[in-house]
Design a protein around this motif. Structure first.
Motif, PDB file in Angstrom:
ATOM      1  N   GLU A  97       0.812  -1.217   0.000  1.00  0.00           N
ATOM      2  CA  GLU A  97       0.000   0.000   0.000  1.00  0.00           C
ATOM      3  C   GLU A  97       0.845   1.267   0.000  1.00  0.00           C
ATOM      4  O   GLU A  97       0.328   2.355   0.246  1.00  0.00           O
ATOM      5  N   LEU A  99       3.988   3.668  -2.053  1.00  0.00           N
ATOM      6  CA  LEU A  99       4.685   3.981  -3.298  1.00  0.00           C
ATOM      7  C   LEU A  99       6.024   4.610  -2.929  1.00  0.00           C
ATOM      8  O   LEU A  99       6.078   5.750  -2.446  1.00  0.00           O
ATOM      9  N   ASN A 109       4.885   7.620  -0.711  1.00  0.00           N
ATOM     10  CA  ASN A 109       3.538   8.121  -0.922  1.00  0.00           C
ATOM     11  C   ASN A 109       2.559   6.999  -0.585  1.00  0.00           C
ATOM     12  O   ASN A 109       2.926   5.827  -0.561  1.00  0.00           O
ATOM     13  N   ASN A 110       1.311   7.347  -0.343  1.00  0.00           N
ATOM     14  CA  ASN A 110       0.313   6.359   0.064  1.00  0.00           C
ATOM     15  C   ASN A 110      -0.538   5.908  -1.114  1.00  0.00           C
ATOM     16  O   ASN A 110      -1.110   6.723  -1.831  1.00  0.00           O
ATOM     17  N   LEU A 111      -0.625   4.582  -1.293  1.00  0.00           N
ATOM     18  CA  LEU A 111      -1.587   3.997  -2.214  1.00  0.00           C
ATOM     19  C   LEU A 111      -2.850   3.548  -1.476  1.00  0.00           C
ATOM     20  O   LEU A 111      -3.863   3.243  -2.100  1.00  0.00           O
ATOM     21  N   VAL A 544      -6.890   8.522  -3.278  1.00  0.00           N
ATOM     22  CA  VAL A 544      -6.333   7.174  -3.384  1.00  0.00           C
ATOM     23  C   VAL A 544      -6.614   6.640  -4.779  1.00  0.00           C
ATOM     24  O   VAL A 544      -7.594   7.034  -5.414  1.00  0.00           O
ATOM     25  N   PRO A 545      -5.773   5.750  -5.297  1.00  0.00           N
ATOM     26  CA  PRO A 545      -6.091   5.106  -6.583  1.00  0.00           C
ATOM     27  C   PRO A 545      -7.257   4.131  -6.405  1.00  0.00           C
ATOM     28  O   PRO A 545      -7.405   3.507  -5.354  1.00  0.00           O
ATOM     29  N   VAL A 548      -5.439  -1.153  -7.098  1.00  0.00           N
ATOM     30  CA  VAL A 548      -4.027  -1.486  -6.916  1.00  0.00           C
ATOM     31  C   VAL A 548      -3.928  -3.001  -7.000  1.00  0.00           C
ATOM     32  O   VAL A 548      -4.705  -3.723  -6.358  1.00  0.00           O
ATOM     33  N   PHE A 576      -1.133   0.461 -10.334  1.00  0.00           N
ATOM     34  CA  PHE A 576      -2.166   1.235  -9.644  1.00  0.00           C
ATOM     35  C   PHE A 576      -2.730   2.254 -10.624  1.00  0.00           C
ATOM     36  O   PHE A 576      -2.003   2.831 -11.441  1.00  0.00           O
ATOM     37  N   ALA A 581      -1.891  11.956  -6.874  1.00  0.00           N
ATOM     38  CA  ALA A 581      -1.095  11.610  -5.700  1.00  0.00           C
ATOM     39  C   ALA A 581      -0.608  12.872  -5.005  1.00  0.00           C
ATOM     40  O   ALA A 581      -0.327  13.895  -5.645  1.00  0.00           O
ATOM     41  N   GLY A 600      -0.034   7.150 -12.160  1.00  0.00           N
ATOM     42  CA  GLY A 600      -0.535   5.785 -12.190  1.00  0.00           C
ATOM     43  C   GLY A 600       0.147   5.019 -13.311  1.00  0.00           C
ATOM     44  O   GLY A 600       0.148   5.479 -14.456  1.00  0.00           O
ATOM     45  N   SER A 635       6.862   9.095  -8.222  1.00  0.00           N
ATOM     46  CA  SER A 635       6.412   8.778  -6.864  1.00  0.00           C
ATOM     47  C   SER A 635       5.576   9.907  -6.286  1.00  0.00           C
ATOM     48  O   SER A 635       4.743   9.679  -5.401  1.00  0.00           O
TER      49      SER A 635
END
Length: 656
Positions: A97, A99, A109-111, A544-545, A548, A576, A581, A600, A635
């Protein structure tokens, strides 16, 4: 870092030397050396033979125990699995989860997000710097019949490496110590991207001969230093995205925004927990009305500081600033003392704990900086008295864990927290779990108060408490694993596009559904993890994407006569979907919103893993897809993900 490595090396060398004194009776009165597990008899002796201790019985691999903060026990595992391959990174955890930035030791970074691990009390903040920070719950304790060592090594990018070394031993069955250090230094491929981190841990636990008194604790010292380049300039970013051949072979030729910035986060913690059993019984079925009465005390001293330094101020942050060197340093100190009473009873169907805590905090700056923004104080201090209870119950295959904490009043530590989980376990066939988290707490301190030589980054806020409710569940079985989390956040706090703290007026509703399944046929395996996310409301502040996925196809087999080598060879595809982001702000040590760049893309990694006895070897080719896919892998805005690179690593265990 060098001092800690020297101390660890001395400990390892000393115990290796001590191991030479151990002889094992091989029959007929002649000693023989034996370092293998499963020995029937061991005799520990000094050179003069005056002291001899004979240990009988077999030593099994299940005797090498790892104990969590919640006293859950696992064993030292030297097998090679795909799940261990996912955890072979400097965090030592699966980063599905997350990146990563291009260089290890940088931020992520947060996925996806997990809001269930928030504590009742606010922290210093600067969350982008704390992915590698070990909290109280992350520190492990050990119980081993012989001195045990684990070494993890991995090469870095350009220059550098990661080394995570652990040594633990029991002086007796009741007393264990452990010393560990994780050091990282990696230059990186881009200018001003050096990362240098260190996590030092010293742990111990002791229990009196009759088990009445027990104590455990740890001392942790952590430091994270990063050169901050602010990402690529606009021209350099264009050269990267268009794959300009003048820069594809040497990323160090690309210009970056900052050439003299650096950030530092340091933390020191002292923790111990002690208890004394007033009433003891051998009844393990909890049929008595009242048993195993125990009183205890828990102490935590936690200090942190974050500093951003820059030789020359930059217009990228703010045109209105003080002259000279930029040096923003924020400090934080928290003390926590807790008293608790534990007991077992058939009326609560397990163990029950009642506790009260007294907490003090001190956050701020050494003095008020000379700026045009009016600031009343340079520090904020406070204290709070809290009350809570924990419950761990069991009926057959049905388990219940619950924990509640209330901090009354109207101060910055006021709030409440309730966590509960119930699960049913059917042998090794399947486990069904439901969980609930309800909390109400103040935002982290850097949202409330911040000082900087840049005028824009000075504020004092009176945000209201953030209410978080998480309802989720897990289904784990041989047919696959599924987890679902529904999160509702009231008064969510975030940093906007200008880097300023904000509080969302509405509710954020966030759904996360994750499923995983591994298929095996012959010597082939296909491991799949898919995550679907949806922000029903509040998508303007929580990004959020939507999808993933990670899919690993691999071949595994034993090679050579006698099967001395077990190998795994395969490829991992991770993808993702595009989303806006968050951008990285090194001055704040936080991620901020941005509305200009969608990120992405897929990546493909190749790997060759091997296991020889208790040694696991890893070869990995990162992002081989960079040869045939578009150069759009970022990223964060202006921060490229890593190019193709081959790295090597090893995890090695010794059982003396």
């Amino acid at each position: 870092m060098k001092n800690y490595l020297l101390l660890l090396a001395c400990c390892l060398f000393g115990w290796q030397s001590f191991a030479q004194l151990r002889t094992i009776d091989g029959g007929g009165g002649s000693p023989r050396t034996d370092r293998t597990l499963g020995t029937d008899q061991r005799i520990d002796s000094l050179n003069n033979g005056e002291i001899k201790v004979k240990l009988t019985g077999k030593t099994k691999y299940t005797d090498y125990k790892i104990i969590s903060h919640r006293n859950d026990t696992t064993i030292v595992d030297t097998t090679l699995t795909i799940q261990k391959y996912y955890k072979f990174n400097f965090l030592r955890k699966d980063n599905f989860e997350l990146l990563a930035f291009h260089n290890q030791g940088q931020t992520f970074n947060n996925l996806g997000y997990d809001f269930s691990r928030q504590s009742l009390f606010p922290d210093i903040g600067f969350r982008a710097k704390q992915f590698n920070y070990l909290e109280v719950e992350d520190v492990k304790y050990y119980q081993v019949p012989t001195p045990t060592t684990e070494i993890m090594y991995r090469t870095g990018l350009e220059q550098g490496q990661v080394l995570d070394a652990l040594f633990t031993t029991n002086f007796s069955k009741r007393f264990n110590i452990g010393i560990a250090y994780r050091g990282l230094r990696s230059l990186g491929a881009y200018r001003r991207s050096l990362a240098s981190t260190g996590n030092f841990r010293l742990t111990f636990h002791y229990e009196s001969p009759k088990g009445q008194y027990a104590v455990r604790g740890h001392a942790v010292n952590q430091d994270f230093t990063n050169q901050e380049n602010g990402g690529l300039t606009a021209e350099s970013l264009t050269n990267f995205l268009t794959d300009n051949p003048n820069f594809s072979g040497n990323r160090g030729r690309l210009d970056v925004n900052f050439n003299d910035a650096e950030s530092i986060l340091e933390g020191k913690r002292l923790y111990f927990e002690q208890s004394y059993r007033l009433l003891q019984t051998k009844d393990t079925t909890n049929t008595s009305n009242f048993s195993n009465l125990k009183v205890g005390h828990e102490f935590t001293r936690d200090s942190k500081y974050f500093e951003f330094k820059q030789t020359t101020a930059s217009d990228i942050f703010d045109t209105n600033r003080m002259l000279g060197t930029i040096a923003n340093k924020t400090t934080f100190l928290m003390y926590n003392n807790a008293l608790f009473v534990d007991f077992n009873s058939r009326y609560v169907l397990g163990r029950f704990r009642i506790k009260t805590m007294y907490t003090t905090y001190d956050y701020g700056y050494e003095n008020l900086q000379n700026n045009t923004v009016p600031m009343q104080n340079n520090r904020i201090k406070g204290k709070a008295l809290s009350f809570g209870a924990d419950w761990r119950g069991k009926v057959g295959n049905f388990y219940v864990n619950a924990s509640g904490l209330l901090s009354p009043g109207s101060g910055r530590l006021a709030g409440n927290s309730l966590e509960a989980e119930a699960y049913y376990k059917k042998d090794s066939v399947f486990t069904v779990k439901a969980r609930l988290k309800i909390s109400d707490r103040q935002p982290n301190f850097n949202f409330l108060f911040h000082q900087s030589s840049y005028q824009k980054y000075n504020w004092e806020k009176n945000f209201t408490s953030v209410g978080t409710r998480v309802l989720g569940g897990d289904f784990t079985s041989k047919w696959g694993n599924v987890s679902l989390d529904l999160t509702n956040i009231d008064k969510y706090t975030y940093f906007d596009e200008n880097g300023l703290p904000q509080q969302f007026s509405g509710n954020v509703n966030y759904l996360k559904l994750k499923a995983s399944k591994e298929f095996k046929w012959w010597k082939l395996g296909l491991d799949n993890t898919v995550m679907y996310q949806k922000v029903a409301s509040g998508a303007s502040v929580l990004r959020v994407p939507e999808f993933v996925t990670r899919n690993t196809l691999y071949y595994s087999d034993h090679w050579f006569k006698g099967k001395p080598l077990y190998v795994q060879i395969g490829a991992t595809l991770k993808y993702f979907s595009a989303y806006k982001a968050n951008a990285y702000n090194p001055l704040l040590g936080e991620f901020t919103l941005q509305n200009t760049t969608d990120i992405g893309y897929p990546t493909v990694d190749l790997f060759f893993n091997g296991r020889v006895r208790r040694t696991r070897i890893y070869f990995k080719a990162d992002n081989i897809s960079s040869f045939f896919l578009k150069k759009n892998y970022l990223s964060a805005p202006n921060h490229p993900y890593r190019d193709f690179v081959i790295r090597f690593g090893v995890v090695w265990n010794w059982f003396i």
